[in-house]
Design an enzyme around this catalytic site. Structure first.
Site, PDB file in Angstrom:
ATOM      1  N   GLU A   1       0.842  -1.201   0.000  1.00 49.96           N
ATOM      2  CA  GLU A   1       0.000   0.000   0.000  1.00 49.96           C
ATOM      3  C   GLU A   1       0.874   1.247   0.000  1.00 49.96           C
ATOM      4  O   GLU A   1       1.843   1.335   0.752  1.00 49.96           O
ATOM      5  CB  GLU A   1      -0.900  -0.027   1.240  1.00 49.96           C
ATOM      6  CG  GLU A   1      -2.270   0.549   1.010  1.00 49.96           C
ATOM      7  CD  GLU A   1      -3.091  -0.233  -0.009  1.00 49.96           C
ATOM      8  OE1 GLU A   1      -3.128   0.168  -1.190  1.00 49.96           O
ATOM      9  OE2 GLU A   1      -3.692  -1.255   0.385  1.00 49.96           O
TER      10      GLU A   1
ATOM     11  N   THR B   1       2.882   2.123  -2.225  1.00 52.11           N
ATOM     12  CA  THR B   1       4.215   1.854  -2.793  1.00 52.11           C
ATOM     13  C   THR B   1       4.227   2.109  -4.301  1.00 52.11           C
ATOM     14  O   THR B   1       5.290   2.231  -4.884  1.00 52.11           O
ATOM     15  CB  THR B   1       4.629   0.388  -2.553  1.00 52.11           C
ATOM     16  OG1 THR B   1       3.579  -0.460  -3.024  1.00 52.11           O
ATOM     17  CG2 THR B   1       4.878   0.096  -1.087  1.00 52.11           C
ATOM     18  N   ASP B   2       3.021   2.197  -4.943  1.00 54.19           N
ATOM     19  CA  ASP B   2       3.025   2.227  -6.423  1.00 54.19           C
ATOM     20  C   ASP B   2       3.614   3.509  -6.983  1.00 54.19           C
ATOM     21  O   ASP B   2       4.234   3.493  -8.040  1.00 54.19           O
ATOM     22  CB  ASP B   2       1.640   1.906  -7.019  1.00 54.19           C
ATOM     23  CG  ASP B   2       0.545   2.906  -6.699  1.00 54.19           C
ATOM     24  OD1 ASP B   2       0.725   3.750  -5.802  1.00 54.19           O
ATOM     25  OD2 ASP B   2      -0.514   2.838  -7.364  1.00 54.19           O
TER      26      ASP B   2
ATOM     27  N   SER C   1     -11.722   1.151  -5.898  1.00 49.50           N
ATOM     28  CA  SER C   1     -11.358   1.680  -7.219  1.00 49.50           C
ATOM     29  C   SER C   1     -12.465   1.761  -8.236  1.00 49.50           C
ATOM     30  O   SER C   1     -12.339   1.262  -9.356  1.00 49.50           O
ATOM     31  CB  SER C   1     -10.217   0.860  -7.819  1.00 49.50           C
ATOM     32  OG  SER C   1      -9.078   1.132  -7.134  1.00 49.50           O
TER      33      SER C   1
ATOM     34  N   SER D   1     -13.200   4.467  -9.714  1.00 48.10           N
ATOM     35  CA  SER D   1     -12.789   5.341 -10.809  1.00 48.10           C
ATOM     36  C   SER D   1     -11.935   4.592 -11.833  1.00 48.10           C
ATOM     37  O   SER D   1     -12.118   4.757 -13.038  1.00 48.10           O
ATOM     38  CB  SER D   1     -12.093   6.602 -10.292  1.00 48.10           C
ATOM     39  OG  SER D   1     -11.067   6.275  -9.426  1.00 48.10           O
TER      40      SER D   1
ATOM     41  N   ASP E   1      -4.292   0.673  -9.473  1.00 49.84           N
ATOM     42  CA  ASP E   1      -5.720   0.390  -9.635  1.00 49.84           C
ATOM     43  C   ASP E   1      -6.063   0.080 -11.093  1.00 49.84           C
ATOM     44  O   ASP E   1      -6.815  -0.855 -11.383  1.00 49.84           O
ATOM     45  CB  ASP E   1      -6.550   1.588  -9.147  1.00 49.84           C
ATOM     46  CG  ASP E   1      -6.246   1.938  -7.703  1.00 49.84           C
ATOM     47  OD1 ASP E   1      -5.632   1.110  -7.012  1.00 49.84           O
ATOM     48  OD2 ASP E   1      -6.618   3.044  -7.279  1.00 49.84           O
TER      49      ASP E   1
HETATM   50  C1  GLA Z   1      -5.113   4.790  -4.373  1.00 48.42           C
HETATM   51  C2  GLA Z   1      -4.340   5.087  -5.647  1.00 48.42           C
HETATM   52  C3  GLA Z   1      -3.335   3.977  -5.958  1.00 48.42           C
HETATM   53  C4  GLA Z   1      -2.459   3.661  -4.736  1.00 48.42           C
HETATM   54  C5  GLA Z   1      -3.329   3.470  -3.490  1.00 48.42           C
HETATM   55  C6  GLA Z   1      -2.511   3.310  -2.231  1.00 48.42           C
HETATM   56  O1  GLA Z   1      -5.945   3.672  -4.564  1.00 48.42           O
HETATM   57  O2  GLA Z   1      -5.221   5.238  -6.746  1.00 48.42           O
HETATM   58  O3  GLA Z   1      -2.543   4.334  -7.069  1.00 48.42           O
HETATM   59  O4  GLA Z   1      -1.489   4.643  -4.546  1.00 48.42           O
HETATM   60  O5  GLA Z   1      -4.219   4.558  -3.296  1.00 48.42           O
HETATM   61  O6  GLA Z   1      -1.773   2.131  -2.274  1.00 48.42           O
END
Ligand code: GLA
Length: 378
Positions: free
Chosen positions: A33, A35-36, A123, A125, A169
């Site tokens: 979480e 980390t992306d 997610s 969106s 996501d």
């Molecule tokens: C949201 C963002 C993702 C990611 C998460 C946290 O969902 O859209 O890209 O950064 O938060 O891990």
């Protein structure tokens, strides 16, 4: 909610048959979480909750309908400077993003039906972006693979909708595989699929606490990570580990140090989790998911009392393998891995203990791990 509901809503509202039908799933993240956007590792799964869109090409403006949000603001794909307000910005933004590699997109008439719980951090969106990406692909016939559509979905979100998210996501919604978690290297975008033991259920534990202040806090966390990487002289926190971070502690502000400690330890936990999951190692899965939650609560400070109460309830419930908050945080949901034979006893115990701790009624949804965005009918 389903395809047949989307078809009948479309017929009722527009009075015609749509040409094409698509589905794009939401996602639940098992570990990795925040980390992306640091080039690190994540492990989401596409789930069987998501968004159906049916539609056809029309002359004149694009017109939209949604089961939950009602009619969308009309827009014109030939005039991308005029951005619609409200949820139409997702289809309009996808048409804009797709037009760069594939030429102008046509105007459409489309109907959206969703069974993704809103504001739960699963997610919706990204699912909207991938659904409209697939709809335009089916209607126009351009060639694009799942990775390219995910990147265009992220471009829509970052540059058109104006939310500075990472790539997790969109990649999860685009590249999901039935009964598999997606081990994604967010720098190279390489994927390794990891089968999830069929005797384990993936449970979404919705706190029903609406997310608040997510965008500003999210952007602040991103800048703190960039500050940490630049103070340590590495391109991204992906390129650091705990040893390096500890050796450079003096260069970092106390808060920035804790943010970076979450990211480097979360990358290590994600890598270890892949092994623990493959071996169905109960103690390993439990400790790594708990470690992730603790670090998100204490070092990254993106949890909230409701998410903590839900995770703590899950840690003590029968059948638990592991649980943690999932998604950006500040409300939303936890994810739990649970023995399939005990899922009923598990959800009952968790929701009772959560209600006692918070006075709120949560919701538990047992999810199936599903395939990524797809054309159902063209
Ligand atoms: C949201 C963002 C993702 C990611 C998460 C946290 O969902 O859209 O890209 O950064 O938060 O891990």
């Amino acid at each position: 909610m389903s395809l047949s509901q989307a078809l009948s809503l479309h017929r009722n509202y527009f009075g015609v048959e749509p040409k094409t039908a698509v589905f794009a799933p939401g996602r639940i993240n098992l570990i990795g979480e925040h980390t992306d956007y640091n080039g690190g590792f994540v492990m989401p799964c596409a789930i069987d909750l998501g968004i159906w869109v049916v539609g056809r090409i029309v002359d004149g403006e694009s017109r939209l309908m949604s089961d939950s949000a009602g009619p969308g603001k009309p827009f014109d794909t030939t005039n991308t400077d005029r951005k619609p307000n409200g949820w139409s910005k997702y289809p309009a933004g996808m048409a804009w993003a797709l037009s760069d590699p594939f030429g102008p997109m046509p105007n459409i008439e489309a109907t959206v039906v969703s069974n993704l719980p809103m504001g739960s951090g699963v997610s919706s969106s990204a699912a909207m972006e991938l659904a409209f990406g697939k709809l335009f692909q089916a209607l126009v016939g351009f060639e694009a693979d799942a990775r390219q559509l995910a990147l265009l979905g992220q471009k829509c979100e970052n540059q058109y909708v104006g939310v500075n998210c990472g790539i997790m996501d969109q990649m999860a919604s685009a590249c999901g595989k039935k009964n598999n978690a997606i081990c994604l290297d967010t720098r190279s975008l390489e994927i390794e699929y990891a089968p999830v033991d069929p005797s384990l259920a993936v449970v979404l534990l919705d706190t029903k606490k609406p997310r608040a202040l997510t965008d500003s806090a999210y952007n602040e966390r991103r800048s703190q990570c960039e500050a940490a990487a630049s103070a340590m002289g590495v391109p991204q926190l992906r390129d650091a580990d705990l040893e390096m971070l500890l050796s450079q502690k003096a260069k970092l502000d106390e808060v920035v140090f804790r943010r970076a400690r979450h990211v480097v330890t979360e990358d290590a936990r994600s890598t270890a989790f892949k092994v623990a999951l493959a071996e169905s190692d109960r103690n390993g899965i439990f400790a790594l998911m708990k470690g992730s939650h603790d670090s998100l609560r204490d070092d990254y400070e993106v949890s909230c009392p409701e998410l903590d109460a839900m995770a703590e309830s899950a840690w003590l419930a029968p059948g638990i393998f592991g649980a943690r908050m999932t998604g950006a945080g500040f409300g939303g949901a936890c994810v739990a891995l649970v023995e399939r034979t005990r899922e009923e006893a598990f959800t009952e115990a968790v929701l009772m203990s959560y209600a006692k701790a918070t006075g709120r009624e949560g919701e538990a949804i047992v999810c199936s791990i599903d395939d990524g965005a797809r054309i159902l009918q063209s």
